[in-house]
Design an enzyme around this catalytic site. Structure first.
Site, PDB file in Angstrom:
ATOM      1  N   GLU A  87      -3.631  -4.290  -5.639  1.00  6.55           N
ATOM      2  CA  GLU A  87      -4.397  -5.247  -6.356  1.00  6.55           C
ATOM      3  C   GLU A  87      -5.786  -5.210  -6.131  1.00  6.55           C
ATOM      4  O   GLU A  87      -6.340  -5.656  -7.069  1.00  6.55           O
ATOM      5  CB  GLU A  87      -3.427  -6.584  -5.688  1.00  6.55           C
ATOM      6  CG  GLU A  87      -2.309  -6.711  -5.969  1.00  6.55           C
ATOM      7  CD  GLU A  87      -1.372  -6.206  -4.690  1.00  6.55           C
ATOM      8  OE1 GLU A  87      -1.737  -5.412  -4.028  1.00  6.55           O
ATOM      9  OE2 GLU A  87      -0.687  -7.145  -4.186  1.00  6.55           O
TER      10      GLU A  87
ATOM     11  N   HIS B 144      -5.296  -2.173  -1.288  1.00  7.02           N
ATOM     12  CA  HIS B 144      -4.253  -2.304  -1.546  1.00  7.02           C
ATOM     13  C   HIS B 144      -4.372  -2.265  -3.345  1.00  7.02           C
ATOM     14  O   HIS B 144      -5.569  -2.353  -3.677  1.00  7.02           O
ATOM     15  CB  HIS B 144      -3.739  -3.769  -1.362  1.00  7.02           C
ATOM     16  CG  HIS B 144      -3.253  -3.785   0.022  1.00  7.02           C
ATOM     17  ND1 HIS B 144      -2.612  -5.100   0.396  1.00  7.02           N
ATOM     18  CD2 HIS B 144      -3.224  -3.071   1.020  1.00  7.02           C
ATOM     19  CE1 HIS B 144      -2.301  -5.000   1.870  1.00  7.02           C
ATOM     20  NE2 HIS B 144      -2.744  -3.899   2.097  1.00  7.02           N
TER      21      HIS B 144
ATOM     22  N   CYS C 239       0.026  -9.781  -0.836  1.00  7.74           N
ATOM     23  CA  CYS C 239      -0.103 -10.227   0.549  1.00  7.74           C
ATOM     24  C   CYS C 239      -1.226 -11.362   0.410  1.00  7.74           C
ATOM     25  O   CYS C 239      -1.905 -11.497  -0.407  1.00  7.74           O
ATOM     26  CB  CYS C 239      -0.729  -8.977   1.319  1.00  7.74           C
ATOM     27  SG  CYS C 239      -2.270  -8.726   1.179  1.00  7.74           S
TER      28      CYS C 239
ATOM     29  N   CYS D 172      -4.683 -10.394  -0.807  1.00  9.95           N
ATOM     30  CA  CYS D 172      -4.795  -9.764  -2.201  1.00  9.95           C
ATOM     31  C   CYS D 172      -4.404 -11.169  -2.985  1.00  9.95           C
ATOM     32  O   CYS D 172      -4.873 -11.293  -4.167  1.00  9.95           O
ATOM     33  CB  CYS D 172      -3.673  -8.775  -2.633  1.00  9.95           C
ATOM     34  SG  CYS D 172      -3.926  -7.155  -2.092  1.00  9.95           S
TER      35      CYS D 172
END
Lengths: 150, 150
Positions: free
Chosen positions: A56, A54, A84, A87
């Site tokens: 992040e 992801h 999410c 993260c």
């Protein structure tokens, strides 16, 4: 939205648009320290065949590599979608100071939705969170992306 | 505990002991597919200066790299401590089938404690979870590690 926040969020949106061009879900993130951009990343799950890639997580790993420190205490993170749970927890482990996100994510978010990671009594570090900073742009980017795929 | 489970958990404990030798919090993890060990990892947060370098995340990334797939649908994961919320969510994203953990972690766990990631209505994939398989060994390893550091 103050000028500086807007500037960094715009950088995060650049990462999101580049992710879309690569066929990835369009989410982008930047990490800022002392007025400088320490790291920038877009989602690369498909390209790297890595479910943890992801925006992040990639930005946190890049920023830690750059600073040689697994803690990013004086850093702020800008991301185009509410993080999410994975993260959100990584942001907490990295001791990031402030999180700015563009659009809320009622279905997959872990900050103001779902498990609300920072509201858990077992959470050791809670960044200051500022949500909804560019909701329309983020939502439109995601909507266009998924519409093209239908 | 059936023989096979015990064998793989013992491999996870090998990773935990090696992590301790490197000065890392002693947690180890293996990922199994079709009776074969696909990936093994120990915690490397300090070595890699990466707050996301938990045993589970490293093992997931290694297994995905090996299989060339960001989903590990037929895989089982063995870990010496209850996964934290970050790792629990990554396990869900990776579509891992079963999670076996040795010791529960009331302070930092995210499966049967804290945010209970798989109990969230927004969680899309819930692995089968088997906890408490070797609690004493795991707890002792962590206790020795932190006692030495005091």
């Amino acid at each position: 939205m103050p000028v500086l926040q807007s500037k960094w969020m715009e950088k995060a949106f650049c990462g999101a648009r580049r992710a879309a061009e690569r066929g990835e879900v369009p989410i982008g993130c930047v990490i800022i320290a002392g007025g400088e951009m320490l790291a920038a990343a877009g989602n690369r799950v498909l390209e790297l065949k890595d479910p943890t890639a992801h925006a992040e997580l990639l930005a946190i790993r890049a920023a830690c590599e750059k600073t040689g420190n697994e803690r990013l205490s004086d850093c702020d993170l800008y991301v185009t979608l509410e993080p999410c749970p994975m993260c959100a927890q990584a942001i907490s482990f990295a001791r990031i100071r402030r999180v700015y996100y563009a659009a809320p994510d009622p279905k997959g978010g872990g900050v103001d939705h779902g498990p609300r990671i920072y509201a858990q009594p077992t959470c050791h570090h809670r960044p200051d969170v500022y949500g909804g900073l560019g909701e329309e742009q983020s939502t439109q980017l995601l909507r266009d992306f998924f519409a093209e795929r239908r």
